[in-house]
Each structure stands twice: as C-alpha cells, then as structure tokens.
Scaffold this active site. Sequence first.
Site, mmCIF file in Angstrom:
data_model
loop_
_atom_site.group_PDB
_atom_site.id
_atom_site.type_symbol
_atom_site.label_atom_id
_atom_site.label_comp_id
_atom_site.label_asym_id
_atom_site.label_seq_id
_atom_site.Cartn_x
_atom_site.Cartn_y
_atom_site.Cartn_z
ATOM 1 N N ASN A 9 0.862 -1.183 0.000
ATOM 2 C CA ASN A 9 0.000 0.000 0.000
ATOM 3 C C ASN A 9 0.902 1.239 0.000
ATOM 4 O OD1 ASN A 9 -1.469 2.292 1.042
ATOM 5 N ND2 ASN A 9 -3.085 0.895 1.686
ATOM 6 N N ASP A 68 -1.192 -3.498 10.395
ATOM 7 C CA ASP A 68 -2.576 -3.823 10.044
ATOM 8 C C ASP A 68 -3.447 -2.803 10.762
ATOM 9 O OD1 ASP A 68 -4.247 -5.474 8.419
ATOM 10 O OD2 ASP A 68 -5.170 -6.203 10.246
ATOM 11 N N SER A 69 -4.400 -2.293 10.030
ATOM 12 C CA SER A 69 -5.190 -1.191 10.587
ATOM 13 C C SER A 69 -6.574 -1.187 9.973
ATOM 14 C CB SER A 69 -4.482 0.145 10.327
ATOM 15 O OG SER A 69 -4.136 0.267 8.962
ATOM 16 N N GLY A 154 -7.956 5.809 2.505
ATOM 17 C CA GLY A 154 -8.867 4.983 3.304
ATOM 18 C C GLY A 154 -10.140 5.742 3.657
ATOM 19 N N TYR A 155 -10.503 5.740 4.921
ATOM 20 C CA TYR A 155 -11.736 6.381 5.387
ATOM 21 C C TYR A 155 -11.512 7.838 5.799
ATOM 22 C CZ TYR A 155 -13.580 1.632 5.344
ATOM 23 O OH TYR A 155 -13.975 0.370 4.937
ATOM 24 N N HIS A 181 -3.727 7.235 14.344
ATOM 25 C CA HIS A 181 -3.542 5.894 14.891
ATOM 26 C C HIS A 181 -2.189 5.315 14.470
ATOM 27 C CE1 HIS A 181 -5.179 5.685 10.909
ATOM 28 N NE2 HIS A 181 -5.259 4.377 10.865
#
Length: 198
Positions: A9, A68-69, A154-155, A181
């Site tokens: 990514n 990982d998230s 992402g979001y 995060h």
Amino acid sequence: MKIILASKNQDKIKEIQKILTNTNVELKTFHDINIPEVEETGASFVENAILKARSASITTGLPAIADDSGIEVKYINYQPGVKSARYSGENATNESNNKKLLEELSGVPHEKRNACYRCVIVFMRFPNDPFPVISLGSWEGFISERPNGSNGFGYDPIFYLPNLKKTAAQLTDIEKNKISHRGKALKGIEKYFLNETI
C-alpha cells in the site's frame, strides 16, 4: 539496519517512511525486493500484522515490519474492523468502502456515529521471533455524513475530528502523522529502534 516493510500500500509506505526517518532503519519495500501478497486470515489486527511480517521475513531473510489497521464503528457492532480494506467486496476501493459505510449509517444521528481508527505495528527480528515488538495506536472521531477533503486515504474523507472541525483528509501529512492511529503506533516502534541495538 535493513528492514523489509511488509506492505504494498503506497500510502502506508509513505506514512511509515516519513515517521521513521529519525531512526537507524533503512526501510526496504516491495519496490526493492519482491514480497508475496498475504491472505489476511487473522481475526484481529495483531494476528494479521504478524502474518504479514512473518511472511516478508521468510521471503527476504530480513527483519520485517508490518502494519494492520482499520476503522471500527460502534453503532454497526465495531465493523468494518479487520475487513476495513475489503468492506465493499474483494475489488473494493477507498471510494466504494466509504460509500458503503455512509449507506450503513444513513439517517443515524451524529452522536451515534462515533468511530475509532485502530493500528497495530509489528516488528519481527526473524520469522520465528518468539517476542515480536507490538505497538498499538487508536484515533477517536465520528463518521461524517459526506466525504470532505482530498488528502490522506482509506476512510479519511469521512473520519471527522470535532475538536479540529475537519476530516482526516483535510489535514496536512505533518498534522495527521502527529495524531493519527498509525503515527501513535509508529512512535512506539520508533522508540524501540532509537533505544535498541539489534
């Protein structure tokens, strides 16, 4: 110290590279050494990060770092969770995932749209490392009613931060890395590298 970053990514790679620039780590990526895709079969972020780090270390013979998230929304039983990247199906995109989440929360009032980004970073010195370094980070916010902002991934366009009155996608990279995060999880890894001689 050369370490393989177990991710393809590009957005994550850029964030991780920026945050670890002050360490003695030379990050290698899939651009330098071919690493296989790993099926994320774990039930938790920790399990998936370990799977990815172990696979990359086996393939390259190098120590490995993996992330990982995802995002959890309490109103929909903490989904998407570990399925965040594939929330809208196998060929999911950021846009299709955001669209699905907004549809799931259609008509839900603001106070029930609270969400939390989660990140786990794992560092393994070798494939069967019995004591991997695990660092966690969380970021609280709300899911907005529509996307806003063009930064991040992402979001981020729908992850609203009430104290800043912005979505994560409206922050600069520097602003985001200080409070996100992933930024928080990487701070733990950064401290490890700055204090350890491996």
